[in-house]
Design an enzyme around this catalytic site. Structure first.
Site, PDB file in Angstrom:
ATOM      1  N   ARG A 326      46.739  42.739  30.249  1.00  0.00           N
ATOM      2  CA  ARG A 326      46.798  42.199  31.609  1.00  0.00           C
ATOM      3  C   ARG A 326      46.834  40.673  31.591  1.00  0.00           C
ATOM      4  O   ARG A 326      47.519  40.051  32.416  1.00  0.00           O
ATOM      5  CB  ARG A 326      45.633  42.724  32.462  1.00  0.00           C
ATOM      6  CG  ARG A 326      45.773  42.382  33.941  1.00  0.00           C
ATOM      7  CD  ARG A 326      44.738  43.096  34.803  1.00  0.00           C
ATOM      8  NE  ARG A 326      45.115  44.452  35.163  1.00  0.00           N
ATOM      9  CZ  ARG A 326      45.898  44.781  36.186  1.00  0.00           C
ATOM     10  NH1 ARG A 326      46.397  43.852  36.987  1.00  0.00           N
ATOM     11  NH2 ARG A 326      46.179  46.038  36.436  1.00  0.00           N
ATOM     12  N   ARG A 358      36.171  42.018  37.143  1.00  0.00           N
ATOM     13  CA  ARG A 358      37.058  41.667  38.272  1.00  0.00           C
ATOM     14  C   ARG A 358      38.244  40.774  37.850  1.00  0.00           C
ATOM     15  O   ARG A 358      38.059  39.578  37.607  1.00  0.00           O
ATOM     16  CB  ARG A 358      36.229  40.977  39.343  1.00  0.00           C
ATOM     17  CG  ARG A 358      36.803  41.099  40.737  1.00  0.00           C
ATOM     18  CD  ARG A 358      35.793  40.610  41.754  1.00  0.00           C
ATOM     19  NE  ARG A 358      36.148  41.006  43.102  1.00  0.00           N
ATOM     20  CZ  ARG A 358      35.352  40.854  44.151  1.00  0.00           C
ATOM     21  NH1 ARG A 358      34.166  40.317  44.002  1.00  0.00           N
ATOM     22  NH2 ARG A 358      35.728  41.230  45.344  1.00  0.00           N
ATOM     23  N   GLU A 713      40.403  42.741  43.333  1.00  0.00           N
ATOM     24  CA  GLU A 713      40.449  41.713  42.288  1.00  0.00           C
ATOM     25  C   GLU A 713      41.332  40.497  42.584  1.00  0.00           C
ATOM     26  O   GLU A 713      40.965  39.377  42.205  1.00  0.00           O
ATOM     27  CB  GLU A 713      40.942  42.344  40.977  1.00  0.00           C
ATOM     28  CG  GLU A 713      39.993  43.380  40.416  1.00  0.00           C
ATOM     29  CD  GLU A 713      40.657  44.170  39.292  1.00  0.00           C
ATOM     30  OE1 GLU A 713      41.578  44.952  39.586  1.00  0.00           O
ATOM     31  OE2 GLU A 713      40.279  43.980  38.132  1.00  0.00           O
TER      32      GLU A 713
HETATM   33  N1  MTE Z   1      33.024  44.461  45.568  1.00  0.00           N
HETATM   34  C1  MTE Z   1      31.702  44.714  45.545  1.00  0.00           C
HETATM   35  N2  MTE Z   1      30.974  44.498  46.655  1.00  0.00           N
HETATM   36  N3  MTE Z   1      31.083  45.164  44.404  1.00  0.00           N
HETATM   37  C2  MTE Z   1      31.781  45.377  43.241  1.00  0.00           C
HETATM   38  O1  MTE Z   1      31.212  45.791  42.233  1.00  0.00           O
HETATM   39  N4  MTE Z   1      33.980  45.288  42.128  1.00  0.00           N
HETATM   40  C3  MTE Z   1      35.316  44.678  42.109  1.00  0.00           C
HETATM   41  C4  MTE Z   1      35.996  44.822  43.479  1.00  0.00           C
HETATM   42  N5  MTE Z   1      35.110  44.425  44.533  1.00  0.00           N
HETATM   43  C5  MTE Z   1      33.190  45.107  43.247  1.00  0.00           C
HETATM   44  C6  MTE Z   1      33.780  44.665  44.460  1.00  0.00           C
HETATM   45  C7  MTE Z   1      36.200  45.239  41.094  1.00  0.00           C
HETATM   46  S1  MTE Z   1      36.062  44.687  39.512  1.00  0.00           S
HETATM   47  C8  MTE Z   1      37.148  46.169  41.396  1.00  0.00           C
HETATM   48  S2  MTE Z   1      38.229  46.739  40.227  1.00  0.00           S
HETATM   49  C9  MTE Z   1      37.267  46.740  42.744  1.00  0.00           C
HETATM   50  O2  MTE Z   1      36.319  46.200  43.643  1.00  0.00           O
HETATM   51  C10 MTE Z   1      37.075  48.245  42.650  1.00  0.00           C
HETATM   52  O3  MTE Z   1      37.088  48.857  43.874  1.00  0.00           O
HETATM   53  P1  MTE Z   1      38.435  49.231  44.661  1.00  0.00           P
HETATM   54  O4  MTE Z   1      39.443  49.662  43.643  1.00  0.00           O
HETATM   55  O5  MTE Z   1      38.018  50.327  45.553  1.00  0.00           O
HETATM   56  O6  MTE Z   1      38.849  47.996  45.364  1.00  0.00           O
HETATM   57  N1  HPA Z   2      42.078  47.491  35.104  1.00  0.00           N
HETATM   58  C1  HPA Z   2      40.873  48.040  34.930  1.00  0.00           C
HETATM   59  N2  HPA Z   2      40.615  48.938  34.030  1.00  0.00           N
HETATM   60  C2  HPA Z   2      41.613  49.348  33.239  1.00  0.00           C
HETATM   61  C3  HPA Z   2      42.885  48.815  33.367  1.00  0.00           C
HETATM   62  C4  HPA Z   2      43.130  47.838  34.351  1.00  0.00           C
HETATM   63  O1  HPA Z   2      44.243  47.330  34.511  1.00  0.00           O
HETATM   64  N3  HPA Z   2      43.668  49.392  32.453  1.00  0.00           N
HETATM   65  C5  HPA Z   2      42.882  50.243  31.778  1.00  0.00           C
HETATM   66  N4  HPA Z   2      41.630  50.219  32.246  1.00  0.00           N
HETATM   67 MO1  MOS Z   3      37.488  46.106  38.035  1.00  0.00          MO
HETATM   68  S1  MOS Z   3      37.361  44.770  36.499  1.00  0.00           S
HETATM   69  O1  MOS Z   3      39.013  46.771  37.389  1.00  0.00           O
HETATM   70  O2  MOS Z   3      36.309  47.235  37.513  1.00  0.00           O
END
Ligand code: MTE
Ligand code: HPA
Ligand code: MOS
Length: 763
Positions: A326, A358, A713
Site C-alpha cells: 500500500r 489507519r 482512513e
Molecule cells: N474510528 C474510530 N472511532 N475508532 C477506530 O478504531 N479505526 C480506523 C477508522 N476509524 C477507527 C476509526 C481504521 S484503521 C479503519 S480501517 C476504519 O475505521 C475501519 O472501519 P470502517 O471500515 O468501518 O470505516
Molecule cells: N488494509 C488493511 N488491512 C489489510 C489490507 C489493507 O489494505 N490488505 C490486507 N490486509
Molecule cells: Mo485499518 S489500519 O485498515 O484497521
C-alpha cells in the site's frame, strides 16, 4: 442497483444520507456500553498475565516453570511447550510469529510465558518479575531499520515497482534533487487495550470474547493453536474501545493465550494487558526511512523519481507485506509520475512487530512525494500549491498510476478550487508573509496538501462480506454482519441501510455483536471498507426480505399497510422473514509479482490547508487553523463522516508532530511506553483559531452502497499540511531559500534541529 423499489417508502423514511447519532452514543456517554472487561465475570474466572522478554535478542535457554508455580497465588504457568497445536499467530507469513517465545526471543517485550491466578494483581506482579525466571543467552540485535537494511535483514523479499525509465529521466532533467526523509512510527493508543476473555463450554468448545477487528482470524488462530476445528471456537465482539488497525492481527496472541489457559484449566480465563505491557508486546505503525532522487523541470513537474522505502517491520512479517504494497501504491498520491522506480524493504529488527494503523502504509508512501514536491517548489521559488497542481493526475490524459490502474474518478481540481476559495489560501499566504517580515522569532507557516486514497483491501479475496437480517413478527429488525464496531459507526451505517431498504424508521433496527457463529468467514474490518462491504451485504439480505414481503402484500392487497401489519400477516402465511446477504467487490485484480492490476474499486479524495505558528527559539509550535474538505461520495451519515474526518486529521497530526517512539540504543527497550512519555494530541492541540470541515458534494461514480465512499482512513493524510506548514514556517528563517531538513515527528527538538540547519546554511 441502489434504487429503492418503493418510492413512497423512501419519501416517508429516507434513512440514509442524514445525520444520525452513533447507535451506542447514549451508552458511551453514560458509561453503559459493554466492553470486554465489563462483561460480568463468570464464577471461577481466572486472570492471565504475560512474562515478557527482558532482552532484545537471545537464545531462550530455560524458563523456571517449577519456581513460577510455587509463587503464592499462581494457579498455573504456560509456556510454548504447552501449546498442543501450532505456536504461531501470524496473519500472512506462517511460522514467524510465535504465541509464546520458543527457542529464541526476538525483541524486548516478547511474551515468553503466561501465569494464571485468581487475582489479576497477583498474576501481574509475578509476570513483571519475568527476568528472575528466564535464562537467555544474548545475541546481537538489529535495532533500527537502517541497520537491518544495511545487513539485508528483511521479513519478506524486497518489492519493486517501476514504470518508464526513472534513471534516464532524472539524468536528463533540467533540475535534480537527492535527499533523505525519516518518518516515525505511531502507537494506536486505543483507549481499551488488548483483551480476551475465554470461556470453556461443553464438548471441547470455547467461546472467546475478544476485542478484535477480525473475529474470524481469531477463531482460526485459536483453533490452530489448540488443535480444534473452527466449529469448536466461537469468537464474539460487541465493540472495541478503538482498534485503529492495532486489533486487526495482533489481538490474536491474547486470544490464543486466554483460550489455551481456559481449555487446559476448564475455567474461564481473562487476559487484559495494562498499557505498558500493551506498548511493550505489540507493534504499531511502521516508521519509514526514505532515500530518493528526483529530476524535474522549470514548472516543478516531476520527470523521473527513484525512491527506496525502508520500513521498520519489527521482528516478524505480520502485515508488513501488504503495508509495504500500500505504501508503494500511494507514493503517487495525487500525482502522475511518468518515470518512477520504487523499492520497498521491510527491515527485520529486534523490536515489536509493526502492523496495521489507519492508512496501512498509504500515509507513509504519500508523505514522501509531498515532501519532495515541497522541496521542489522551494528550490524553484514557487508556491508549493502550484507545483502540486502541475503534477496532478489528468482527466483526459496522464491518468494511469504506476501500478497501471486508471484513475477514472478524478475530482482533484474542483475539490482544490473549492478549498482554496473557502480557506482563502492565497490571501492568507500573503498575510503570513507580511507577518513574518515583522516577526524575527515567531514565524507562521501555511500549507495545502491533497489526498487520493485507494479503497479496497489490496488482497483481493478479503473484499467480501456477509450479513444476516431478522425481521421479527412485531416488525422489529435485528441485523448481524461481518463488520466490527470500533467507534467508527459501521453499525449505525449498516442499520441505516437496512432501515432504508425496508422502509422503516432507524429506531426499529438494532445491530448485534459480531459473532463467528452468525456470519462465517468474515474479513477484518479494515481498509476502511466496513460500511462499503457490510452495508452492501446487509442491503442484499434486507432486499430479499422486502421482495418477499412486497410480493405477499401485493397478493393480499396489503401494499399500503404498515410494516408491522404486513410482517405479522406474512408470518402467519409462512413467508420467510429473515435472510442472509452477501457481497463481493466486483472488478478487482492484482498481480503480486508485477505489482500491477486494479487493486482499488475507487479512490477517495480530500485536501487540507493548515496554518501554524512556530517559536524558532524553542521549536514549539501551535496549530492555528485547519480547513478540511473531504470526499465521502454521497454520505450515508454526514455527522459520523465529519467525526471520522476530524478524528483522522487530529490523529495524523499527532503522528507527524508529537508522538515520538524512542528505543534504548543499546538494550532495545521501548522507553516511551506510557502516556507519561508518549504524547498523543488532546483537545488543547486542536486548531486554536478554527477547524472548518466540509464534505465535498459528489456521488461515488462506482456502484457503492448508496454511492457513498469509505471514510475511515483517507483523511489521515490531511494533516500532511500541518507538517509542511511547520516546514514552511521554519523555512521563513532562511528567507525561503533553504530546504529545512525536517523529520517527523516534528517535536520541538526536531524543529530546532531544522531551524539550526537553515540558519547554518543561510550564513
Ligand atoms: N474510528 C474510530 N472511532 N475508532 C477506530 O478504531 N479505526 C480506523 C477508522 N476509524 C477507527 C476509526 C481504521 S484503521 C479503519 S480501517 C476504519 O475505521 C475501519 O472501519 P470502517 O471500515 O468501518 O470505516
Ligand atoms: N488494509 C488493511 N488491512 C489489510 C489490507 C489493507 O489494505 N490488505 C490486507 N490486509
Ligand atoms: Mo485499518 S489500519 O485498515 O484497521
Amino acid at each position: 442497483m441502489n434504487k429503492q423499489a418503493e418510492p413512497f417508502l423512501v419519501a416517508a423514511a429516507p434513512q440514509v444520507g442524514s445525520d444520525r447519532a452513533h447507535e451506542s452514543a447514549h451508552l458511551h456517554v453514560a458509561g453503559e456500553a459493554t466492553y470486554i472487561d465489563d462483561i460480568r465475570e463468570l464464577d471461577g474466572t481466572l486472570h492471565a498475565a504475560l512474562g515478557l522478554s527482558p532482552v532484545a535478542h537471545g537464545r531462550l535457554v530455560a524458563i523456571d516453570v517449577a519456581r513460577l508455580r510455587t509463587e503464592p497465588g499462581i494457579a498455573a504457568v504456560f509456556t510454548a511447550a504447552d501449546i498442543p497445536g501450532v505456536n504461531d499467530c501470524g496473519p500472512i507469513v506462517k511460522g514467524d510469529d510465535p504465541i509464546l517465545a520458543q527457542g529464541e526471543v526476538h525483541f524486548l517485550g516478547q511474551p515468553v510465558f503466561a501465569v494464571i491466578a485468581a487475582d489479576r494483581r497477583v498474576a501481574r506482579r509475578v509476570a513483571a518479575r519475568a527476568k528472575e525466571f528466564v535464562t537467555i543467552e544474548p545475541l546481537p540485535a538489529l535495532l533500527t531499520a537502517r541497520e537491518a537494511h544495511a545487513a539485508k535483514a528483511y521479513v519478506v523479499p524486497p518489492m519493486h515497482l517501476a514504470r518508464g525509465d526513472a534513471r534516464s529521466a532524472i539524468d536528463a532533467a533540467p533540475h535534480r534533487l537527492k535527499d533523505q526523509l525519516s518518518i516515525g512510527g505511531q502507537e494506536q493508543f486505543y483507549l481499551e487495550g488488548q483483551i480476551s476473555y475465554a470461556v470453556p463450554l461443553e464438548d471441547d468448545t470455547l467461546l472467546v470474547h475478544c476485542s478484535t477487528q477480525h473475529p474470524t482470524e481469531m477463531q482460526h488462530a485459536v483453533a490452530h493453536a489448540l488443535e480444534l476445528h473452527a466449529n469448536q471456537v466461537q469468537v464474539q465482539c460487541r465493540r472495541m474501545g478503538g482498534g485503529f488497525g492495532g486489533k486487526e492481527s495482533q489481538s490474536a496472541l491474547f486470544a490464543c493465550v486466554a483460550a489455551l489457559a481456559a481449555k487446559r484449566l476448564g475455567r474461564p480465563v481473562k487476559l487484559r494487558l495494562d498499557r505498558d505491557d500493551d506498548f511493550m508486546a505489540t507493534g504499531r505503525r511502521h516508521g519509514f526511512e526514505f532515500d530518493f532522487e528526483v529530476g524535474y523541470d522549470d514548472a516543478g513537474r516531476v520527470l523521473g523519481v527513484e525512491i527506496d522505502l525502508i520500513a521498520n517491520a519489527g521482528f516478524s512479517a505480520d502485515l508488513s507485506p501488504p503495508v509495504m504494497t500500500r505504501a508503494i501504491c500511494h507514493f503517487d498520491n495525487a500525482y502522475w509520475l511518468p518515470n518512477v522506480s520504487m523499492h520497498g524493504y521491510c527491515a527485520r529488527t529486534n523490536t515489536q512487530s509493526n502492523t496495521a494503523f489507519r492508512g496501512f502504509g498509504g500515509p507513509q508512501g504519500a508523505i514522501a512525494i509531498e515532501f519532495i514536491l515541497d522541496s521542489i517548489a522551494r528550490r524553484l521559488g514557487k508556491d508549493p500549491l502550484d507545483v502540486r497542481r502541475a503534477n496532478y493526475y489528468g482527466v483526459t490524459s496522464n491518468y494511469v498510476t504506476p501500478y497501471l490502474q486508471r484513475v477514472e474518478d478524478n475530482i482533484l481540481e474542483p475539490l482544490t478550487e473549492q478549498l482554496l476559495a473557502t480557506s482563502r489560501y492565497r490571501e492568507r499566504r500573503a498575510e503570513i508573509a507580511a507577518f513574518n517580515a515583522g516577526s524575527p522569532v515567531l514565524k507562521r507557516g501555511i500549507a495545502f496538501t491533497p489526498v487520493k486514497f485507494g479503497i479496497s483491501f489490496n488482497v483481493n479475496h478479503f473484499n467480501q462480506a456477509g450479513a444476516l437480517v431478522h425481521v421479527y413478527t412485531d416488525g422489529s429488525v435485528l441485523v448481524n454482519h461481518g463488520g466490527t464496531e470500533m467507534g467508527q459507526g459501521v453499525n449505525t451505517k449498516v442499520a441505516q441501510v437496512v432501515a432504508h431498504e425496508l422502509g422503516i424508521p432507524l429506531s426499529s433496527v438494532r445491530c448485534t455483536a459480531t459473532d463467528t457463529q452468525k456470519v462465517a468467514n468474515t474479513s477484518a474490518t479494515a481498509a476502511s471498507t466496513g460500511a462499503d462491504l457490510n452495508g452492501k451485504a446487509a442491503q442484499d439480505a434486507a432486499r430479499k426480505i422486502r421482495e418477499r414481503l412486497d410480493a405477499f402484500a401485493a397478493e393480499r392487497g396489503l401494499a399500503g399497510a404498515p410494516f408491522a401489519e404486513r410482517v405479522a400477516a406474512a408470518y402467519t402465511a409462512r413467508v420467510q422473514l429473515w435472510s442472509d446477504g452477501f457481497y463481493a467487490t466486483p472488478g478487482l485484480s492484482w498481480d503480486r509479482a508485477t505489482m500491477t492490476g486494479k487493486p482499488f474499486f475507487y479512490f477517495a479524495y480530500g485536501a487540507a490547508v493548515s496554518e501554524v505558528i512556530v517559536d524558532t527559539l524553542t521549536g514549539e509550535h501551535k496549530l492555528l487553523a485547519a480547513d478540511l474538505l473531504h470526499d465521502v461520495g454521497t454520505s450515508l451519515n454526514p455527522a459520523i463522516d465529519i467525526g471520522q474526518v476530524e478524528g483522522a486529521y487530529i490523529q495524523g497530526y499527532g503522528w507527524l508532530t508529537m508522538e515520538e517512539l524512542v528505543w534504548h540504543p543499546k538494550s532495545g527497550a521501548l522507553l516511551t511506553h506510557a502516556p507519561s512519555t508518549y504524547k498523543i494530541p488532546t483537545a488543547n492541540d486542536a486548531p486554536s483559531v478554527h477547524l472548518r470541515t466540509a464534505l465535498f458534494d459528489a456521488p461515488n461514480p462506482a456502484d457503492t452502497i448508496h454511492r457513498s465512499k469509505a471514510v475511515g482512513e483517507p483523511p489521515l493524510l490531511l494533516p500532511f499540511s500541518a507538517l509542511l506548514a511547520i516546514r514552511d514556517a521554519v523555512s521563513a528563517v532562511g528567507g525561503h531559500r533553504i530546504d529545512p531538513p525536517l523529520r517527523a515527528p516534528a517535536t520541538p527538538e526536531a524543529v530546532l534541529d531544522a531551524v539550526e540547519a537553515v540558519r547554518a546554511a543561510a550564513r
